[in-house]
Design an enzyme around this catalytic site. Structure first.
Site, PDB file in Angstrom:
ATOM      1  N   CYS A  58       0.836  -1.197   0.000  1.00  0.00           N
ATOM      2  CA  CYS A  58       0.000   0.000   0.000  1.00  0.00           C
ATOM      3  C   CYS A  58       0.871   1.247   0.000  1.00  0.00           C
ATOM      4  CB  CYS A  58      -0.968  -0.017   1.174  1.00  0.00           C
ATOM      5  SG  CYS A  58      -0.325   0.685   2.695  1.00  0.00           S
ATOM      6  N   LEU A  59       0.310   2.356  -0.483  1.00  0.00           N
ATOM      7  CA  LEU A  59       1.077   3.584  -0.657  1.00  0.00           C
ATOM      8  C   LEU A  59       1.586   4.155   0.663  1.00  0.00           C
ATOM      9  CD1 LEU A  59      -1.123   5.337  -3.375  1.00  0.00           C
ATOM     10  CD2 LEU A  59       1.131   4.291  -3.696  1.00  0.00           C
TER      11      LEU A  59
END
Length: 273
Positions: free
Chosen positions: A177-178
């Site tokens: 995930c970012l």
């Protein structure tokens, strides 16, 4: 397919049969795509895919997840989450992943109950044992099953079996995930997450496949595979990427000489321990 891989695939199918019906937490990545495919083969209409949509997830991943489920005829729900409103997430503490996973999978568990599904399962595998992953604690507390891990499957075996099954994700690069691109303690905002996503899109469009853009304040630290570093250092490409990153909002652009490695933001934690 080797005998050991066949045996582990058999274990996976037996595990899914024992569960009976399930919601698969589906990101569209290598592990969850393989798990969803096998689960659908084993359970048929007794399986659904749940995908979390949020500012932590690039929209291209959501689109790929939708397309896969449409092709395979799998029931699919994309649940949108305002992850930055989860208690403590915006401050990006070291247990961010725990807080996020707990909130998301708690909702997934409620959704599974609404659809009369016996369990929520995720794509955790044996290779996930080797890094700092506080989200695993949340899964355990919520009773989330990890059939790939239970079957003793590691990442390379999952890729090999995915290729045998003709899955397009068998050689897909791994992307977390970012939020994993930020130093712990740096405040997370929608604008910062967008900037990281846009910067990684720049590299994708220039043919790089496995990489990370880590954010340190207004500095972008690029991690590439060692074999890609020399191509990046060509004057034209280096200048173009730097200009694009500055337009996105970064003041400084650097290249990490150690190259790409998963979980590099955890290295400073290990040094301080």
């Amino acid at each position: 397919m080797t005998g050991i891989m066949q045996e582990k695939l058999g274990r996976l199918k037996a595990c899914l049969e024992e569960i009976g019906s399930a919601a698969v937490a589906f990101s569209g990545g290598v592990d969850s795509t393989f798990l969803l495919k096998v689960a659908h083969d084993v359970l048929g209409e007794r399986v659904m895919a749940f995908t979390a949509g949020s500012s932590f997830v690039p929209e291209r991943d959501i689109a790929e997840a939708r397309a896969f489920c449409e092709r395979e005829g799998i029931r699919h729900i994309v649940k949108r989450f305002d992850v930055l409103s989860i208690d403590g997430i915006r401050q990006n503490p070291q247990d961010r992943c725990y807080r996020c996973k707990y909130a998301l999978f708690h909702q997934f568990r409620s959704m599974a109950e609404e659809h009369h599904l016996a369990a929520v399962v995720d794509g955790t595998n044996l290779d996930d044992d080797g890094d700092y992953r506080p989200g695993r604690k949340a899964l355990k507390e919520l009773g989330i099953r990890s059939p790939l891990h239970e079957a003793g499957l590691g990442k390379q075996e999952i890729r090999g079996l995915s290729r045998e099954l003709g899955l397009p994700t068998w050689d897909k690069p791994s992307f977390a995930c970012l939020a994993s691109r930020f130093v712990y303690g740096e405040e997370l905002t929608g604008e910062k997450l967008r900037q990281v996503n846009d910067a990684e899109e720049v590299l994708l469009r220039r043919g790089f496949r496995q990489f990370r853009v880590r954010r340190h304040g207004d500095l972008a630290r690029i991690e590439l595979l060692p074999e890609d570093i020399s191509r990046f250092l060509s004057e034209d490409l280096r200048a173009e990427v730097t200009e694009r990153f500055r337009r996105i909002g970064f003041s400084y652009v650097t290249l990490d000489l150690l190259g790409y490695r998963s979980g590099s933001m955890n290295e400073t934690m290990e040094e301080k321990a």
